[in-house]
Design an enzyme around this catalytic site. Structure first.
Site, mmCIF file in Angstrom:
data_model
loop_
_atom_site.group_PDB
_atom_site.id
_atom_site.type_symbol
_atom_site.label_atom_id
_atom_site.label_comp_id
_atom_site.label_asym_id
_atom_site.label_seq_id
_atom_site.Cartn_x
_atom_site.Cartn_y
_atom_site.Cartn_z
ATOM 1 N N ARG A 7 80.169 39.874 36.227
ATOM 2 C CA ARG A 7 80.166 38.705 35.425
ATOM 3 C C ARG A 7 81.297 39.018 34.338
ATOM 4 N NH1 ARG A 7 76.149 36.032 31.085
ATOM 5 N NH2 ARG A 7 77.687 34.334 30.584
ATOM 6 N N HIS A 8 82.205 38.212 33.950
ATOM 7 C CA HIS A 8 83.311 38.423 32.899
ATOM 8 C C HIS A 8 82.552 39.042 31.685
ATOM 9 C CE1 HIS A 8 81.847 34.909 30.432
ATOM 10 N NE2 HIS A 8 81.912 34.177 31.692
ATOM 11 N N GLY A 9 83.213 39.847 30.770
ATOM 12 C CA GLY A 9 82.686 40.157 29.467
ATOM 13 C C GLY A 9 82.566 39.055 28.557
ATOM 14 N N TRP A 13 83.642 31.710 23.262
ATOM 15 C CA TRP A 13 82.736 30.683 23.308
ATOM 16 C C TRP A 13 81.323 30.991 23.649
ATOM 17 C CZ3 TRP A 13 84.571 25.440 25.660
ATOM 18 C CH2 TRP A 13 85.696 24.843 24.841
ATOM 19 N N ASN A 14 80.969 32.279 24.181
ATOM 20 C CA ASN A 14 79.673 32.636 24.450
ATOM 21 C C ASN A 14 78.968 33.016 22.963
ATOM 22 O OD1 ASN A 14 80.551 34.928 27.152
ATOM 23 N ND2 ASN A 14 79.236 33.204 27.306
ATOM 24 N N GLN A 20 80.835 26.383 28.613
ATOM 25 C CA GLN A 20 82.190 26.764 28.753
ATOM 26 C C GLN A 20 82.435 25.906 30.105
ATOM 27 O OE1 GLN A 20 83.378 30.988 27.656
ATOM 28 N NE2 GLN A 20 81.112 30.948 28.456
ATOM 29 N N GLY A 21 81.641 25.994 31.212
ATOM 30 C CA GLY A 21 82.063 25.566 32.531
ATOM 31 C C GLY A 21 83.581 26.146 32.800
ATOM 32 N N ARG A 58 88.835 34.249 30.460
ATOM 33 C CA ARG A 58 87.707 35.374 30.340
ATOM 34 C C ARG A 58 87.580 36.219 31.750
ATOM 35 N NH1 ARG A 58 85.608 30.152 30.381
ATOM 36 N NH2 ARG A 58 83.784 29.756 31.758
ATOM 37 N N GLU A 82 83.775 28.770 37.331
ATOM 38 C CA GLU A 82 82.481 28.341 36.882
ATOM 39 C C GLU A 82 82.384 27.215 37.373
ATOM 40 O OE1 GLU A 82 79.392 28.965 36.620
ATOM 41 O OE2 GLU A 82 79.160 30.043 34.609
ATOM 42 N N GLY A 148 78.619 33.349 35.290
ATOM 43 C CA GLY A 148 77.192 33.572 35.484
ATOM 44 C C GLY A 148 76.473 32.468 36.313
#
Length: 185
Positions: A7-9, A13-14, A20-21, A58, A82, A148
């Site tokens: 999974r990306h870091g 936006w997190n 995000q989508g 990302r 995503e 995710g």
């Protein structure tokens, strides 16, 4: 074939608690780069043949970091994007309101925000697995950098399940920078 799902870091936006989508541009934060560094270290001694990544910023930034010790150039693919969440994307979590599941519809088949359902994502993930099996030899080890929910769906597909088998209990929060390994049989 062995697939290392990454999974990306953490992205900006997190931190902002935004949906995000498939929004393409949110970059990694400094913590996100550190999480990508940890993923890189987890995979440093793995003989990776390739690093494939979502083409979203990302994930691509994470893949660049993961690929460094292997001297590989990450291969971007929209198959690893995503789940698209349509008009929900960009909204803050606290702006979201509960929506009813249409009668007779499984929750995994709802296209939230007029985006993609988990069923739609599962089609992409099956296409990805078919592509990987056609392009890479059975002994290959690959890193797949994604997101995710897309990774949760891919994990279900790799276990032989469908979109209805996505395990949100085993992976309630696939942490940023986390690596999970699966054997493709």
């Amino acid at each position: 074939m062995i697939l290392h799902l990454v999974r990306h870091g953490q992205s900006t936006w997190n931190v902002e608690h935004r949906v995000q989508g498939q929004t393409m541009h949110p970059p990694l934060t400094e913590l996100g780069r550190e999480q990508a560094d940890l993923a890189r270290e987890t995979l440093r001694s793995v003989p990776l043949m390739a690093v494939l990544t979502s083409d979203q910023t990302r994930a691509a930034q994470t893949a660049d970091i993961v690929a460094q010790p292997h001297r590989l150039v990450p291969l971007p693919t929209p198959l690893l994007r995503e789940q698209a969440l349509g008009d929900l994307e960009g909204r803050h979590y606290d702006e979201l309101e509960p929506q009813a599941i249409p009668e007779g519809t499984h929750i995994s088949e709802v296209r939230w925000g007029h985006g993609e359902s988990l069923a739609d994502v599962a089609v992409r993930m099956r296409d990805l697995v078919t592509l990987l099996s056609a392009v890479y030899p059975p002994e290959a080890q690959l890193a797949l950098v994604s997101h995710g929910d897309a990774l949760r769906v891919l994990a279900a597909v790799l276990r032989g399940g469908s979109h209805r088998d996505v395990d949100f209990e085993a992976y309630p929060t696939w942490p940023n920078g986390h690596v999970e390994t699966f054997k493709l049989s």
